[in-house]
Design an enzyme around this catalytic site. Structure first.
Site, PDB file in Angstrom:
ATOM      1  CB  THR A  31      -0.938   0.029   1.223  1.00  0.00           C
ATOM      2  OG1 THR A  31      -0.151  -0.058   2.426  1.00  0.00           O
ATOM      3  CG2 THR A  31      -1.922  -1.127   1.187  1.00  0.00           C
ATOM      4  N   GLY A  32       2.165   1.139   0.010  1.00  0.00           N
ATOM      5  CA  GLY A  32       3.042   2.305   0.024  1.00  0.00           C
ATOM      6  C   GLY A  32       3.225   2.897  -1.354  1.00  0.00           C
ATOM      7  CB  ILE A  33       4.920   6.027  -2.385  1.00  0.00           C
ATOM      8  CG1 ILE A  33       4.947   6.924  -3.615  1.00  0.00           C
ATOM      9  CG2 ILE A  33       6.325   5.780  -1.880  1.00  0.00           C
ATOM     10  CD1 ILE A  33       5.478   8.313  -3.328  1.00  0.00           C
ATOM     11  NE  ARG A  54       0.791  -1.129   9.195  1.00  0.00           N
ATOM     12  CZ  ARG A  54       1.272  -0.011   9.703  1.00  0.00           C
ATOM     13  NH1 ARG A  54       1.250   0.177  11.007  1.00  0.00           N
ATOM     14  NH2 ARG A  54       1.774   0.926   8.920  1.00  0.00           N
ATOM     15  NE  ARG A  55      -3.479   1.764   5.413  1.00  0.00           N
ATOM     16  CZ  ARG A  55      -3.220   2.160   4.180  1.00  0.00           C
ATOM     17  NH1 ARG A  55      -4.165   2.095   3.237  1.00  0.00           N
ATOM     18  NH2 ARG A  55      -2.021   2.615   3.840  1.00  0.00           N
ATOM     19  CG  ASP A  68       3.491  -6.902  13.209  1.00  0.00           C
ATOM     20  OD1 ASP A  68       4.267  -6.152  12.565  1.00  0.00           O
ATOM     21  OD2 ASP A  68       3.399  -6.860  14.449  1.00  0.00           O
ATOM     22  CE  LYS A 132      17.555   7.190   4.617  1.00  0.00           C
ATOM     23  NZ  LYS A 132      16.498   7.468   3.607  1.00  0.00           N
ATOM     24  CE1 TYR A 164      17.215   2.376   2.940  1.00  0.00           C
ATOM     25  CE2 TYR A 164      18.777   3.968   2.064  1.00  0.00           C
ATOM     26  CZ  TYR A 164      17.473   3.606   2.354  1.00  0.00           C
ATOM     27  OH  TYR A 164      16.453   4.464   2.057  1.00  0.00           O
ATOM     28  CG  MET A 199       9.853   9.253   3.743  1.00  0.00           C
ATOM     29  SD  MET A 199      11.457   8.414   3.623  1.00  0.00           S
ATOM     30  CE  MET A 199      10.981   6.868   2.878  1.00  0.00           C
TER      31      MET A 199
END
Length: 375
Positions: A31-33, A54-55, A68, A132, A164, A199
């Site tokens: 569900t993230g970008i 989670r969703r 989880d 990073k 990382y 972010m």
């Protein structure tokens, strides 16, 4: 208002990455970008796709796996028998110190692959990290003796803790133990469509523009002179998704770390006025020192609440639209940051995105979804 693409699309055509026989992809962080864009491309290319989150993922055709990621027991219970052939790790969990980031984020990769590896089905694992790797973690960001730009994938690791590095080491060890191939995808600032992401530059700047317009202020570049005047690259989420699928289906890309950016460079001093025009606000350049978004937007919640009511926006919680801290860290850097894509190009990856056109098109998508108000 500027048309983001009056004559040309914002990207080169994205090929369909045909799944190998029997392929089953698991997107971790669906569900993230990054994960949602990847899930869209997997489904469009005909992959059987599961999404761990989670969703439930918003992408139609993705089988939801609710687990989880920070619990080995939850992973064992919910991934039992799933038997994916390809896993794409696009999630991480931010902690208060880099030592905790290392422990938690290295641990989630270790536990995930410890559960999936023994199932015997895994052919490839892809891990999304970022620049990073070269700039250092939050606690030492942009400090010390950094590699020259454009960053090259074979640069030596910095002599500091970095989650990382911990994630990569867990990936390498699991691949050697269980016999699957791997790829690492070091993205710059990722731009794409997701709400509630920690972010996310485009809705952050869109919300900033909406608040300053409502309060009669200029759209002031909040970052450093170095970022304003220097060149920078970004990573479109669709480009990152295609890069992961390319590496997962290209033997020449196996067991390799890659930078992945759009393929062009921009200067904020040229892009900012064009973005401002599209957002319907008056642009202004930076001052001698960054005027951070966190400082400018302190107390902006009340203004946002009025905008939500006036324009019937879908997200009343401004913190789920705008991530001031992350955009401040990107735009306030005291150095020029670009990444080299030669390794990908020589291995056959041809993806290309116009950063400016993609940003303006994303503004329109957030407006159409009523996440951002109209200009």
């Amino acid at each position: 208002m500027l048309d983001p693409s009056p004559f040309l699309p914002d990207r080169a055509p994205t090929p369909l990455r045909t799944p190998p026989p029997g392929a089953h992809a698991l997107v971790v962080g669906a569900t993230g970008i990054t994960g949602s864009a990847l899930a869209e491309q997997l489904v469009a290319s005909g992959w059987r796709t599961s999404g761990l989150s989670r969703r439930p993922p918003a992408v139609e055709g993705v089988e939801h796996v609710r687990a989880d990621l920070l619990s080995r027991e939850s992973l064992e219970e919910n991934l039992a028998g799933l038997a994916p052939t390809h896993v794409f790790v696009t999630a991480w969990s931010r902690r208060d110190s880099e030592a905790e980031n290392v422990r938690v984020n290295g641990g989630l990769v270790r536990d995930l692959l410890a559960v999936l590896g023994p199932q015997g089905s895994l052919r490839h694992a892809a891990l999304v990290t970022g620049l990073k790797h070269y700039l250092g973690p939050f606690e030492a960001y942009g400090k010390g003796d950094l590699p020259d730009t454009p960053f090259l994938e074979d640069a030596e690791r910095l002599p500091v803790e970095n989650f990382y590095y911990a994630q990569e080491d867990e990936l390498f060890a699991a691949a050697a133990r269980h016999g699957f191939t791997w790829s690492v995808h070091r993205a710059h600032t990722v731009t794409g469509y997701a709400v509630g992401n920690a972010m996310n530059l485009v809705p952050t700047l869109g919300a900033y523009a909406a608040v300053v317009a409502a309060t009669g202020r200029p759209f002031t570049f909040p970052g450093s002179q170095a970022q304003w005047n220097g060149v920078v690259d970004l990573t479109d989420a669709g480009q990152l998704a295609d890069h992961q699928l390319w590496a997962a289906t290209t033997p020449a890309a196996a067991d390799t770390a890659f930078n992945v950016v759009n393929g062009d460079v921009v200067r904020w001093r040229r892009l900012w006025p064009r973005l401002a025009a599209h957002l319907g606000v008056e642009p202004a350049g930076p001052g001698p020192e960054p005027l951070t978004l966190e400082a400018q937007m302190a107390g902006a919640g009340a203004v946002w609440a009025r905008l939500v009511e006036e324009h019937h926006l879908v997200e009343p919680d401004l913190s789920r639209v705008a991530s001031w801290w992350h955009s401040d860290s990107d735009l306030g850097r005291p150095l020029e940051v670009v990444a080299d894509m030669t390794r990908s190009r020589l291995a056959g990856f041809g993806g290309y995105v116009s950063t400016e056109r993609a940003l303006l098109a994303l503004v329109d998508r957030y407006r159409a979804a009523r996440v951002l108000p109209p200009a």
